[in-house]
Design a protein around this motif. Sequence first.
Motif, PDB file in Angstrom:
ATOM      1  N   ASP A 169       0.830  -1.209   0.000  1.00 15.94           N
ATOM      2  CA  ASP A 169       0.000   0.000   0.000  1.00 15.94           C
ATOM      3  C   ASP A 169       0.863   1.258   0.000  1.00 15.94           C
ATOM      4  O   ASP A 169       0.545   2.255  -0.667  1.00 15.94           O
ATOM      5  CB  ASP A 169      -0.918   0.006   1.219  1.00 15.94           C
ATOM      6  CG  ASP A 169      -1.989  -1.080   1.145  1.00 15.94           C
ATOM      7  OD1 ASP A 169      -2.199  -1.630   0.039  1.00 15.94           O
ATOM      8  OD2 ASP A 169      -2.588  -1.385   2.186  1.00 15.94           O
ATOM      9  N   PHE A 170       1.950   1.210   0.742  1.00 16.12           N
ATOM     10  CA  PHE A 170       2.909   2.320   0.791  1.00 16.12           C
ATOM     11  C   PHE A 170       3.456   2.597  -0.612  1.00 16.12           C
ATOM     12  O   PHE A 170       3.512   3.747  -1.065  1.00 16.12           O
ATOM     13  CB  PHE A 170       4.026   1.950   1.766  1.00 16.12           C
ATOM     14  CG  PHE A 170       5.216   2.863   1.766  1.00 16.12           C
ATOM     15  CD1 PHE A 170       5.200   4.071   2.437  1.00 16.12           C
ATOM     16  CD2 PHE A 170       6.382   2.508   1.092  1.00 16.12           C
ATOM     17  CE1 PHE A 170       6.307   4.909   2.451  1.00 16.12           C
ATOM     18  CE2 PHE A 170       7.492   3.323   1.090  1.00 16.12           C
ATOM     19  CZ  PHE A 170       7.456   4.532   1.773  1.00 16.12           C
ATOM     20  N   GLN A 171       3.839   1.541  -1.323  1.00 12.79           N
ATOM     21  CA  GLN A 171       4.333   1.700  -2.689  1.00 12.79           C
ATOM     22  C   GLN A 171       3.258   2.277  -3.606  1.00 12.79           C
ATOM     23  O   GLN A 171       3.545   3.109  -4.479  1.00 12.79           O
ATOM     24  CB  GLN A 171       4.793   0.349  -3.233  1.00 12.79           C
ATOM     25  CG  GLN A 171       6.081  -0.177  -2.642  1.00 12.79           C
ATOM     26  CD  GLN A 171       6.473  -1.499  -3.270  1.00 12.79           C
ATOM     27  OE1 GLN A 171       5.842  -2.521  -3.016  1.00 12.79           O
ATOM     28  NE2 GLN A 171       7.493  -1.481  -4.095  1.00 12.79           N
ATOM     29  N   GLY A 172       2.015   1.829  -3.415  1.00 13.85           N
ATOM     30  CA  GLY A 172       0.922   2.340  -4.241  1.00 13.85           C
ATOM     31  C   GLY A 172       0.720   3.827  -4.075  1.00 13.85           C
ATOM     32  O   GLY A 172       0.476   4.552  -5.057  1.00 13.85           O
ATOM     33  N   LYS A 173       0.823   4.305  -2.849  1.00 12.04           N
ATOM     34  CA  LYS A 173       0.688   5.742  -2.594  1.00 12.04           C
ATOM     35  C   LYS A 173       1.812   6.533  -3.267  1.00 12.04           C
ATOM     36  O   LYS A 173       1.580   7.626  -3.806  1.00 12.04           O
ATOM     37  CB  LYS A 173       0.692   6.003  -1.082  1.00 12.04           C
ATOM     38  CG  LYS A 173      -0.602   5.641  -0.382  1.00 12.04           C
ATOM     39  CD  LYS A 173      -1.727   6.587  -0.811  1.00 12.04           C
ATOM     40  CE  LYS A 173      -2.995   6.327  -0.035  1.00 12.04           C
ATOM     41  NZ  LYS A 173      -4.103   7.209  -0.461  1.00 12.04           N
TER      42      LYS A 173
END
Length: 355
Positions: free
Chosen positions: A263-267
């Motif tokens: 999720d961090f990478q997606g942001k």
Amino acid sequence: MKRVIPFTVLSFLLFLSGCIPLGEPKAPTTPQDQTVITPSIPVGEEYYQTLLPYVKSSAEGTYAEMGNRVDADRLELGLMELSQKIFSPSRYILQEGQIISADDAVDWLARYDASKNSQGLNPASGSKPIVHIYEQDYLDMGTKKLAGLSIAISLNPMTTVTENGKEKEVRRSDEALQGILQEASAKIVDRIRAKGMKGPLLIAGFLQEPAISLVPGHYFVYGTVPANGTGAEWKPFKERYLLYPGRMAKSDLEKQVGANFSDFQGKLQEFFGRYAGAMGLARFVDDQLVEFTVTLETEYSSKTEVLSLTQYIAGLIPQYFPQKAQVNVYIRSVDRPEALYVRPTKGDPLFHIYR
């Protein structure tokens, strides 16, 4: 939960290698009125102070046996961490090993041979399980005299067996590894005592990783020996590293950490599409996440873009990583480091743009 020492950040704070010339246990030969204790640095975690002039080890070259500098770094910092169980940083000064000589280290790491090398700790034939022996000395802060020491024994968990006429590598069992460690440590403790070192000892077992591994080795057990004693009281040390993205997560926590990182990478991708990708390295101790390191590759050359990206990451970290885990972020372009951000569990974050 007691804080642990990180395995990557501030690694310039003394990667101390062990074992230098044989002799009576004592502080460095420089007159006491000319020695200086290095100041403590208020960085949110406890590091040992050291003594100046700095005394190097003569056995540093034995690191070559390990084959993996990531392992060597973790070996040193991890032993500092474990040493705090019996040597408080408020009472003891750290210096490189001076009891086990370079010749000792070479002989002990060699194979046992009744006529040529009775000191060898590795078996006469077959795979050599004992890869490296590393010593740290702890001096009394008041007297500056040697008060005790810690020793790490690095083991290769793999061995070669022959099946159907073909050789293959298999992992030694945990019981076999612990047996090898305890047998070797008993001999090492006797030899240390024979050199006149009467203070308490800490012996720790370290399992190395292959040279090509991106994951460092880890400690799996440690033993404490009281002053004037020879027998160790052994305790397990449950430590595990995981690389993300990856498929090695087993527990619910490990899987949740992976989901959070995704999720961090997606942001990041939403607002900064021109970064090449990110890799995460998690450290778990006693089934708790204690540290997470993010290495992020970018295509940026603009310092303004790097600043904006780093600031955005700093804002995301509290959403995806618990405060009880230290988070280290390294941002790199193709050929150079661009920025560093560290969120410790206590104290203020560290933020630096490379110039």
